[in-house]
Design a protein around this motif. Structure first.
Motif, short mmCIF file in Angstrom:
data_model
loop_
_atom_site.label_atom_id
_atom_site.label_comp_id
_atom_site.label_asym_id
_atom_site.label_seq_id
_atom_site.Cartn_x
_atom_site.Cartn_y
_atom_site.Cartn_z
N ARG A 1 -8.19 3.84 -3.61
CA ARG A 1 -8.04 2.62 -2.82
C ARG A 1 -7.82 1.82 -4.22
NH1 ARG A 1 -12.74 0.39 -1.58
NH2 ARG A 1 -11.81 -1.07 -0.35
N GLY B 1 -5.59 -1.68 -0.85
CA GLY B 1 -6.00 -0.96 0.28
C GLY B 1 -6.09 0.46 0.00
N SER C 1 -1.00 -6.45 3.64
CA SER C 1 -0.15 -5.72 3.20
C SER C 1 0.84 -5.23 4.10
CB SER C 1 -0.70 -4.27 2.63
OG SER C 1 0.09 -3.21 2.11
N THR D 1 0.98 -1.17 -0.02
CA THR D 1 0.12 0.03 0.15
C THR D 1 1.00 1.19 -0.17
OG1 THR D 1 -1.55 -1.13 1.37
CG2 THR D 1 -1.88 1.07 1.16
N GLU E 1 -6.57 -7.78 0.98
CA GLU E 1 -6.49 -7.05 2.47
C GLU E 1 -4.93 -7.07 2.84
OE1 GLU E 1 -8.93 -8.57 5.59
OE2 GLU E 1 -10.63 -8.04 4.38
#
Length: 291
Positions: free
Chosen positions: A218, A211, A241, A9, A239
């Motif tokens: 996002r 994310g 990261s 992310t 999800e």
């Protein structure tokens, strides 16, 4: 020949992104990988202001890209640096997918040629062309310890003729570093990656952003590895990261599949080139082609 496919992310803080990339390198090395693929925008994702992206862009021989070359040297890994903002002018950048060898040397740089200019009703408005100059060199194939790599970036995924060109030039693994939006990811990510693998009879490795990056952006995630039959070998999910998934390149499997179903030998290139590049269309056909 093991490849690690990264998921992260990224934000607008270069030092934080570098720290995350270093962690991914450590995980890749511990897993026995010879190469780590980083996603598009691995070094920087800014806010809504286009000028923010342009202001932080540099040449490939400057920082912060040199820091990532240092990671390759330190960990003894080849890196696919999936989308770096390379300065093109005072007001524009290139979105450059750069291959770095284990000594930290730049081996090849592919500048993304298909730019993501999309307005999603009720969702994101992303106009890559505001900041980015498209590249014009395509079908870049690079010899590496994990096989012959074909280079693409994100939105290129929707243009199968580019992937066909890479396969015809000898690609064995096609890299698709990305920062897919959530709506387009939900609809098309797995579908398109599997299709490109089946069509080209190549492994496809897609490093991904995941994310929330800032208040307006996002990413879908699901860093993916797909084999030449279209089977998903590994999926990092939507999800985790930072995260990596790994796969092994099996050249015998590639050779066997291509011998049993020689798609490239069957391709009617003479006919397809006429269909793709004919400019003698009537008005109705031209309008349909250019929608």
């Amino acid at each position: 020949m093991r490849v690690a496919v990264g998921q992260m992310t990224s934000t607008s803080v270069h030092a934080t992104n570098l720290h995350i990339a270093n962690e991914l390198c450590e995980r890749a090395k511990a897993a026995g990988a010879a190469m780590l693929a980083l996603p598009e925008c691995f070094a920087f994702i800014g806010g809504s202001e286009a000028k923010e992206t342009v202001a932080q862009a540099t040449a490939l021989n400057d920082e912060p890209f040199g820091d990532f070359q240092g990671l390759a040297r330190r960990h003894g890994l080849w890196l696919s640096c999936g989308g770096f903002h390379e300065r093109a002018s005072a007001s524009k950048v290139y979105n450059s997918h750069v291959i770095v060898d284990a000594s930290g040397s730049i081996v090849r740089a592919y500048r993304k040629c298909h730019l993501f200019d999309v307005s999603i009703p009720g969702g994101a408005v992303l106009m890559e062309s505001k900041t980015t100059v498209p590249g014009d060199a395509v079908a870049e194939v690079v010899e590496t310890p994990v096989g012959r790599l074909g280079l693409t970036t994100c939105y290129d995924l929707r243009f199968p003729e580019l992937f066909t060109a890479l396969a015809r030039r000898g690609a064995e693994v096609i890299l698709v570093p990305s920062a897919f939006t959530v709506p387009t990811g939900l609809a098309h990510w797995h579908l398109l990656l599997r299709a490109r693998a089946v069509e080209t009879q190549c492994y496809v490795a897609a490093a991904a952003q995941v994310g929330t990056h800032n208040a307006k952006r996002r990413s879908f995630g699901h860093a993916l590895a797909v084999d030449p039959w279209g089977d998903v070998l590994a999926d990092a999910g939507g999800e985790a990261s930072p995260a990596i998934v790994c796969f092994d390149v099996d050249r015998d499997k590639l050779a066997t599949l291509r011998a049993r179903m020689p798609i490239q030998k069957h391709r009617r290139q003479d006919v397809l080139e006429l269909a793709l590049f004919d400019r003698g269309d009537d008005e109705e056909t031209a309008a349909a082609r250019d929608y």
